[in-house]
Design a protein around this motif. Structure first.
Motif, PDB file in Angstrom:
ATOM      1  N   SER A 247       1.267 -10.774 -31.155  1.00  0.00           N
ATOM      2  CA  SER A 247       0.239  -9.795 -31.509  1.00  0.00           C
ATOM      3  C   SER A 247      -0.301 -10.000 -32.921  1.00  0.00           C
ATOM      4  O   SER A 247      -1.289  -9.367 -33.311  1.00  0.00           O
ATOM      5  CB  SER A 247       0.790  -8.372 -31.375  1.00  0.00           C
ATOM      6  N   ALA A 248       0.340 -10.877 -33.702  1.00  0.00           N
ATOM      7  CA  ALA A 248      -0.128 -11.160 -35.057  1.00  0.00           C
ATOM      8  C   ALA A 248      -1.206 -12.238 -35.024  1.00  0.00           C
ATOM      9  O   ALA A 248      -1.073 -13.259 -34.349  1.00  0.00           O
ATOM     10  CB  ALA A 248       1.032 -11.604 -35.939  1.00  0.00           C
ATOM     11  N   VAL A 249      -2.276 -12.004 -35.757  1.00  0.00           N
ATOM     12  CA  VAL A 249      -3.390 -12.953 -35.823  1.00  0.00           C
ATOM     13  C   VAL A 249      -3.281 -13.761 -37.119  1.00  0.00           C
ATOM     14  O   VAL A 249      -3.205 -13.180 -38.210  1.00  0.00           O
ATOM     15  CB  VAL A 249      -4.737 -12.201 -35.790  1.00  0.00           C
ATOM     16  N   PRO A 250      -3.270 -15.081 -37.040  1.00  0.00           N
ATOM     17  CA  PRO A 250      -3.160 -15.881 -38.262  1.00  0.00           C
ATOM     18  C   PRO A 250      -4.464 -15.892 -39.048  1.00  0.00           C
ATOM     19  O   PRO A 250      -5.554 -15.964 -38.477  1.00  0.00           O
ATOM     20  CB  PRO A 250      -2.820 -17.277 -37.738  1.00  0.00           C
ATOM     21  N   ALA A 251      -4.327 -15.822 -40.366  1.00  0.00           N
ATOM     22  CA  ALA A 251      -5.486 -15.920 -41.257  1.00  0.00           C
ATOM     23  C   ALA A 251      -5.127 -16.914 -42.358  1.00  0.00           C
ATOM     24  O   ALA A 251      -4.618 -16.527 -43.417  1.00  0.00           O
ATOM     25  CB  ALA A 251      -5.828 -14.556 -41.851  1.00  0.00           C
ATOM     26  N   PRO A 252      -5.341 -18.211 -42.110  1.00  0.00           N
ATOM     27  CA  PRO A 252      -4.964 -19.227 -43.097  1.00  0.00           C
ATOM     28  C   PRO A 252      -5.796 -19.081 -44.375  1.00  0.00           C
ATOM     29  O   PRO A 252      -7.026 -19.124 -44.339  1.00  0.00           O
ATOM     30  CB  PRO A 252      -5.287 -20.552 -42.385  1.00  0.00           C
ATOM     31  N   LEU A 253      -5.091 -18.878 -45.486  1.00  0.00           N
ATOM     32  CA  LEU A 253      -5.788 -18.689 -46.771  1.00  0.00           C
ATOM     33  C   LEU A 253      -4.835 -19.052 -47.904  1.00  0.00           C
ATOM     34  O   LEU A 253      -3.698 -18.567 -47.938  1.00  0.00           O
ATOM     35  CB  LEU A 253      -6.256 -17.237 -46.924  1.00  0.00           C
ATOM     36  N   ASP A 254      -5.284 -19.869 -48.821  1.00  0.00           N
ATOM     37  CA  ASP A 254      -4.507 -20.219 -49.994  1.00  0.00           C
ATOM     38  C   ASP A 254      -4.940 -19.308 -51.134  1.00  0.00           C
ATOM     39  O   ASP A 254      -6.059 -19.408 -51.634  1.00  0.00           O
ATOM     40  CB  ASP A 254      -4.748 -21.683 -50.365  1.00  0.00           C
ATOM     41  N   LEU A 255      -4.066 -18.386 -51.545  1.00  0.00           N
ATOM     42  CA  LEU A 255      -4.420 -17.433 -52.593  1.00  0.00           C
ATOM     43  C   LEU A 255      -4.640 -18.095 -53.945  1.00  0.00           C
ATOM     44  O   LEU A 255      -5.237 -17.490 -54.837  1.00  0.00           O
ATOM     45  CB  LEU A 255      -3.343 -16.353 -52.717  1.00  0.00           C
ATOM     46  N   GLU A 256      -4.184 -19.322 -54.091  1.00  0.00           N
ATOM     47  CA  GLU A 256      -4.453 -20.038 -55.334  1.00  0.00           C
ATOM     48  C   GLU A 256      -5.930 -20.394 -55.443  1.00  0.00           C
ATOM     49  O   GLU A 256      -6.474 -20.492 -56.548  1.00  0.00           O
ATOM     50  CB  GLU A 256      -3.594 -21.297 -55.414  1.00  0.00           C
ATOM     51  N   ARG A 257      -6.576 -20.560 -54.294  1.00  0.00           N
ATOM     52  CA  ARG A 257      -8.007 -20.869 -54.257  1.00  0.00           C
ATOM     53  C   ARG A 257      -8.655 -20.057 -53.127  1.00  0.00           C
ATOM     54  O   ARG A 257      -9.052 -20.614 -52.099  1.00  0.00           O
ATOM     55  CB  ARG A 257      -8.221 -22.370 -54.020  1.00  0.00           C
ATOM     56  N   PRO A 258      -8.756 -18.743 -53.304  1.00  0.00           N
ATOM     57  CA  PRO A 258      -9.253 -17.879 -52.217  1.00  0.00           C
ATOM     58  C   PRO A 258     -10.777 -17.904 -52.126  1.00  0.00           C
ATOM     59  O   PRO A 258     -11.472 -16.962 -52.507  1.00  0.00           O
ATOM     60  CB  PRO A 258      -8.746 -16.502 -52.624  1.00  0.00           C
ATOM     61  N   GLY A 259     -11.297 -19.006 -51.623  1.00  0.00           N
ATOM     62  CA  GLY A 259     -12.751 -19.125 -51.481  1.00  0.00           C
ATOM     63  C   GLY A 259     -13.246 -18.339 -50.288  1.00  0.00           C
ATOM     64  O   GLY A 259     -13.092 -17.132 -50.202  1.00  0.00           O
ATOM     65  N   GLY A 260     -13.841 -19.036 -49.329  1.00  0.00           N
ATOM     66  CA  GLY A 260     -14.329 -18.359 -48.135  1.00  0.00           C
ATOM     67  C   GLY A 260     -13.176 -17.819 -47.301  1.00  0.00           C
ATOM     68  O   GLY A 260     -12.190 -18.511 -47.070  1.00  0.00           O
ATOM     69  N   LEU A 261     -13.307 -16.581 -46.855  1.00  0.00           N
ATOM     70  CA  LEU A 261     -12.248 -15.967 -46.061  1.00  0.00           C
ATOM     71  C   LEU A 261     -12.304 -16.456 -44.617  1.00  0.00           C
ATOM     72  O   LEU A 261     -13.383 -16.709 -44.077  1.00  0.00           O
ATOM     73  CB  LEU A 261     -12.393 -14.441 -46.075  1.00  0.00           C
ATOM     74  N   PRO A 262     -11.139 -16.587 -43.978  1.00  0.00           N
ATOM     75  CA  PRO A 262     -11.126 -16.959 -42.558  1.00  0.00           C
ATOM     76  C   PRO A 262     -11.731 -15.856 -41.706  1.00  0.00           C
ATOM     77  O   PRO A 262     -11.794 -14.681 -42.114  1.00  0.00           O
ATOM     78  CB  PRO A 262      -9.635 -17.151 -42.259  1.00  0.00           C
ATOM     79  N   ALA A 263     -12.177 -16.221 -40.523  1.00  0.00           N
ATOM     80  CA  ALA A 263     -12.851 -15.265 -39.635  1.00  0.00           C
ATOM     81  C   ALA A 263     -11.981 -14.054 -39.337  1.00  0.00           C
ATOM     82  O   ALA A 263     -12.488 -12.930 -39.199  1.00  0.00           O
ATOM     83  CB  ALA A 263     -13.247 -15.966 -38.338  1.00  0.00           C
ATOM     84  N   ALA A 264     -10.665 -14.246 -39.243  1.00  0.00           N
ATOM     85  CA  ALA A 264      -9.765 -13.133 -38.924  1.00  0.00           C
ATOM     86  C   ALA A 264      -9.848 -12.025 -39.957  1.00  0.00           C
ATOM     87  O   ALA A 264      -9.571 -10.858 -39.652  1.00  0.00           O
ATOM     88  CB  ALA A 264      -8.324 -13.640 -38.827  1.00  0.00           C
ATOM     89  N   LEU A 265     -10.259 -12.368 -41.194  1.00  0.00           N
ATOM     90  CA  LEU A 265     -10.445 -11.360 -42.232  1.00  0.00           C
ATOM     91  C   LEU A 265     -11.899 -10.913 -42.347  1.00  0.00           C
ATOM     92  O   LEU A 265     -12.182  -9.733 -42.539  1.00  0.00           O
ATOM     93  CB  LEU A 265      -9.967 -11.911 -43.583  1.00  0.00           C
ATOM     94  N   CYS A 266     -12.809 -11.844 -42.201  1.00  0.00           N
ATOM     95  CA  CYS A 266     -14.233 -11.504 -42.317  1.00  0.00           C
ATOM     96  C   CYS A 266     -14.686 -10.519 -41.252  1.00  0.00           C
ATOM     97  O   CYS A 266     -15.598  -9.714 -41.480  1.00  0.00           O
ATOM     98  CB  CYS A 266     -15.080 -12.771 -42.226  1.00  0.00           C
ATOM     99  N   ASP A 267     -14.059 -10.573 -40.088  1.00  0.00           N
ATOM    100  CA  ASP A 267     -14.484  -9.738 -38.966  1.00  0.00           C
ATOM    101  C   ASP A 267     -13.931  -8.313 -39.017  1.00  0.00           C
ATOM    102  O   ASP A 267     -14.297  -7.482 -38.178  1.00  0.00           O
ATOM    103  CB  ASP A 267     -14.057 -10.385 -37.639  1.00  0.00           C
TER     104      ASP A 267
END
Length: 226
Positions: free
Chosen positions: A46-66
């Protein structure tokens, strides 16, 4: 309820992901794009992955943008290299501050519209080390002190929007990261004498579920005396 957890593949973060998922919440697991993130979300379907490197948080993955509403944002990501000021090069300062402070600040900023829409809560997993200086742990202690100021400022700014902010100050959580840290300090690591990540996750859930007429702003979490 939609819950976003950073540092999702770490000891604390993964416990948060599992606990919120067990409750039936919709969980978005934020972590660097690794096999560990894939394995976690395979184990917690039930967990949705949102790959993101907080050291370089550029464009957010779709799981967060949506996301249109976020009831809970838990910041559990962090690094904790042990080194004196003399032995801490500039790039380690930069990396520590990015992952522990500025990355979480940027992700929070990006999710504020969704947090405001839900009148949600931001939970920062801080550390007792953020309350005072620690020899040979300057970058980490400084980053956690900065995280306190970020949380306090955010609380004041977002109160009018109904967004609540909590800082949690653990005094010792039984994770592999703490095992490494204590080894670097030459101190023993005994999980039985520490707070389990699962207990910390349960505590955060209790904060999230607190009655609306109670606002938990700061809480220290310690193992009981032995």
């Amino acid at each position: 309820m939609t819950v976003v957890v950073t540092g999702a593949t770490g000891g604390i973060g993964s416990a948060m992901v599992r606990r919120f998922a067990d409750r039936g919440d919709d969980v978005v697991a934020v972590a660097r794009p690794t096999e560990a993130l894939d394995a976690l979300c395979a184990d917690v379907p039930s967990a949705v992955p949102a790959p993101l490197d907080l050291e370089r948080p550029g464009g957010l993955p779709a799981a967060l943008c949506d996301l249109r509403e976020v009831e809970v944002l838990v910041h559990a990501a962090g690094i904790a290299d042990v080194a004196s000021v003399t032995d801490t090069p500039h790039d380690l300062w930069q990396r520590t501050m990015a992952i522990n402070v500025t990355g979480p600040a940027e992700l929070t900023r990006a999710l504020l519209p969704a947090l405001r829409a839900a009148r949600g809560r931001v939970v920062f997993i801080n550390a007792v080390a953020g309350l005072h200086g620690v020899a040979r742990w300057s970058a980490y202690a400084a980053s956690k002190a900065a995280l306190t100021e970020l949380a306090d400022s955010l609380r004041l700014e977002e109160a009018a929007h109904g967004v609540r902010v909590t800082s949690v100050y653990p005094g010792g959580i039984a994770t592999e990261l703490l095992r490494t840290v204590r080894g670097a300090f030459g101190r023993p690591y005994d999980p039985a004498a520490l707070v389990s990540p699962e207990s910390l996750a349960e505590t955060v859930c209790a904060i999230v579920d607190a009655p609306l007429d109670i606002d938990v702003t700061d809480i220290s979490v310690q193992p009981p005396p032995r």
